[in-house]
Design an enzyme around this catalytic site. Structure first.
Site, PDB file in Angstrom:
ATOM      1  CG  LEU A 151      -1.802  -1.211   1.447  1.00 33.03           C
ATOM      2  CD1 LEU A 151      -2.603  -1.048   2.731  1.00 33.03           C
ATOM      3  CD2 LEU A 151      -2.724  -1.432   0.249  1.00 33.03           C
ATOM      4  CE  LYS A 205       6.149  -3.606   1.877  1.00 29.78           C
ATOM      5  NZ  LYS A 205       5.242  -3.543   3.007  1.00 29.78           N
ATOM      6  CB  CYS A 261       7.316   1.289   3.724  1.00 33.32           C
ATOM      7  SG  CYS A 261       5.637   0.911   4.260  1.00 33.32           S
TER       8      CYS A 261
END
Length: 437
Positions: A151, A205, A261
């Site tokens: 996201l 990820k 992130c």
């Protein structure tokens, strides 16, 4: 399908709300009683475009619920998402204490088969650790799946509802069938659900975010070189961005990446590499370069003001790490605030969403303003930290009448240097020729 989401942070709240929007019954669990009370009262604790509308609709229609009781939250749930914090430790590794604590609790509480999903960004091997924790006390069968989120803050609802891909790590046919059914409404246009083993999903990820951080950092290095050679980074960006092997995204030069992130994921992958006795040289360089890039404008300001910023008043436009969010984690603005205050300067700041969070950190050390023009009043220069749309086309006539000095240090390359020269501004950007009006 009945779903539980443990953790109501950014990822958890978006995940729970969006799954409720596709017709599931979702219970979100959090130990923070005040936060749960606010959520039950209809208050959304984060700023994310489009989230509040979905939140209000699904609460009203009885599909979205909140509790502080884990046993109550997971009762009857076929899928249990763990969307818990994994903050970086002092050594850069991801701290799994919250994830493993809930896993330990789940072992005793599970009364029927469920798929437990790691939604948090976690290092390789976490699924096995979660599985082992649950198994100690479990009386029923269960599966643990890795399902990393991709996201982007500011467009998270759109990213969730229309994902370009869904990555699911599992070797269980039963879990795969349940996860495929859960995500089917979100991939009707044909975007793939990619199944793989848990370790590969966990690494995917970190690899994705580290690659994007590397791409940003490479362009910032090119920008710094452009300044030395008299080239224009915007022209270089267009020249390489039209190469389909490279692509146009994440090529804009600026003052480094921030947020929740990229910084911690790059750091965590570097730490995992070190533990595996592999020297990931690129990642170490990316972290070093990004850190210095954040205060690149301070160097330019010192040059313009002959090394003396003491007593100067600076307007700071933008505080969040990117537009359309109130997230200030690792935001370049914070580093520039510290640097300017250390030089004895005064700061007047404005951000559409991020001021409350910054005020909690810096208190009254800087002045928070009602808009960008209030911030610019009597300022010796303007620092642009975040590319909010409202900063792209200011009323320069109005601006020129209220500033002390017509000087702009632009960390996001919002303006045309030639146009700024015509307006008689001293204009400093990243990777382009500085023009002194």
């Amino acid at each position: 399908m009945k779903i539980a989401v443990v953790g109501t942070g950014y990822v958890g709240l978006v995940t729970g709300t969006c799954f409720a929007e596709t017709g599931n019954t979702v219970t979100c669990v959090d130990i923070d009683e005040k936060k749960v009370a606010k959520l039950r009262n209809g208050e959304v604790p984060i700023y994310e475009p489009g989230l509040e509308t979905l939140f209000e609709r699904n609460v009203k229609q009885g599909r979205l619920h909140f509790t502080t009781n884990l046993k109550e939250g997971i009762e009857g749930a076929k899928v249990i998402f763990l969307a818990l914090p994994t903050p970086p430790g002092e050594d850069g590794s991801a701290d799994l204490k919250y994830v493993l604590k809930v896993a330990d609790d789940l072992g005793e509480l599970l009364e029927e088969y469920a798929v437990v999903v790691d939604k948090s960004t976690v290092p390789v091997g976490t699924a096995e650790k979660v599985r082992a924790k649950i198994a100690v006390k479990a009386k029923v069968d269960f599966d643990v799946v890795s399902n990393p989120e991709f996201l982007r803050e500011g467009v998270a609802v759109e990213d969730f509802m229309k994902p370009d891909r869904v990555v699911i790590g599992t070797q269980s046919e039963k879990a795969q069938e349940i996860m495929e059914k859960l995500y089917a409404p979100l991939v009707r246009q044909g975007n793939p659900i990619i199944f793989m083993d848990e370790a590969s999903a966990e690494l995917t990820k970190y690899a994705a975010n580290s690659f994007l951080a590397t791409k940003i950092t490479f362009m910032n290095e090119i920008a710094n070189l452009c300044e030395k050679l008299g080239a224009d980074v915007d022209m270089v960006r267009k020249g390489i961005g039209t190469d389909t092997r490279i692509g146009k995204r994440f090529l804009f030069a600026g003052i480094g990446y921030g947020g929740s992130c990229f910084p911690k994921d790059v750091q965590a992958l570097a730490k995992s590499s070190s533990e595996a006795k592999y020297d990931f040289k690129i990642l170490n360089a990316v972290m070093d370069i990004n850190q210095s890039q954040k205060t690149r404008l301070i160097e330019k300001a010192k040059q313009h003001f002959n090394g003396d910023l003491k007593g100067k008043t600076f307007a700071m436009w933008g505080l969040s790490f990117k537009p359309y969010t109130d997230d200030i984690r690792e935001a370049p603005a914070l580093y520039n605030i510290d640097a300017l205050l250390a030089e004895g300067a005064k700061i007047k700041a404005y951000d559409p969403e991020g001021m409350k969070n910054v005020r909690e950190i810096v208190g009254d050390k800087i002045e928070f303003c009602v808009d960008e023009y209030h911030a610019a009043e009597q300022a010796d220069a303007i620092f642009i930290m975040t590319e909010w749309p409202i900063f792209r086309t200011p009323d320069f006539a109005k601006l020129s009448s209220i500033v002390n000095g017509k000087v702009i240090f632009d960390g996001r390359n919002l303006y045309d240097p030639v146009a700024m020269a015509e307006l008689e501004y001293s204009y400093y950007s990243i990777g382009r020729k500085d023009i002194n009006g």
